[in-house]
Design a protein around this motif. Structure first.
Motif, short mmCIF file in Angstrom:
data_model
loop_
_atom_site.label_atom_id
_atom_site.label_comp_id
_atom_site.label_asym_id
_atom_site.label_seq_id
_atom_site.Cartn_x
_atom_site.Cartn_y
_atom_site.Cartn_z
N SER A 211 0.82 -1.21 0.00
CA SER A 211 0.00 0.00 0.00
C SER A 211 0.86 1.26 0.00
CB SER A 211 -0.94 0.01 1.19
OG SER A 211 -0.21 0.13 2.39
N PRO B 184 1.45 1.98 -6.90
CA PRO B 184 0.44 2.99 -7.22
C PRO B 184 -0.96 2.38 -7.22
CG PRO B 184 1.69 2.39 -9.18
CD PRO B 184 2.34 1.72 -8.02
N PRO B 185 -1.97 3.20 -7.02
CA PRO B 185 -3.34 2.69 -6.99
C PRO B 185 -3.70 2.04 -8.33
CG PRO B 185 -3.27 5.04 -6.49
CD PRO B 185 -1.89 4.63 -6.80
#
Length: 54
Positions: free
Chosen positions: A16, A20-21
């Motif tokens: 997390s 990256p998302p």
């Protein structure tokens, strides 16, 4: 006893923080794909005006 929080020592905490998302990754993949397709289409069509050279 260590002073680090527990979540930093777990795999999920590591991921997390440094990955990256998924939405950003998907957007970048889509952007690269669109640029590649538009470049190929432009190369296949050729110049858009008479006498236009690369």
């Amino acid at each position: 006893m260590k002073d680090q929080p527990t979540f930093l020592r777990t795999v999920g905490g590591f991921l997390s923080r440094y990955v990256p998302p998924p939405a950003l990754t998907g957007f970048l993949v889509l952007l690269v794909a669109m640029v590649a397709v538009s470049y190929e289409v432009g190369s296949a069509v050729g110049p858009v005006a008479p006498g236009m050279l690369r």
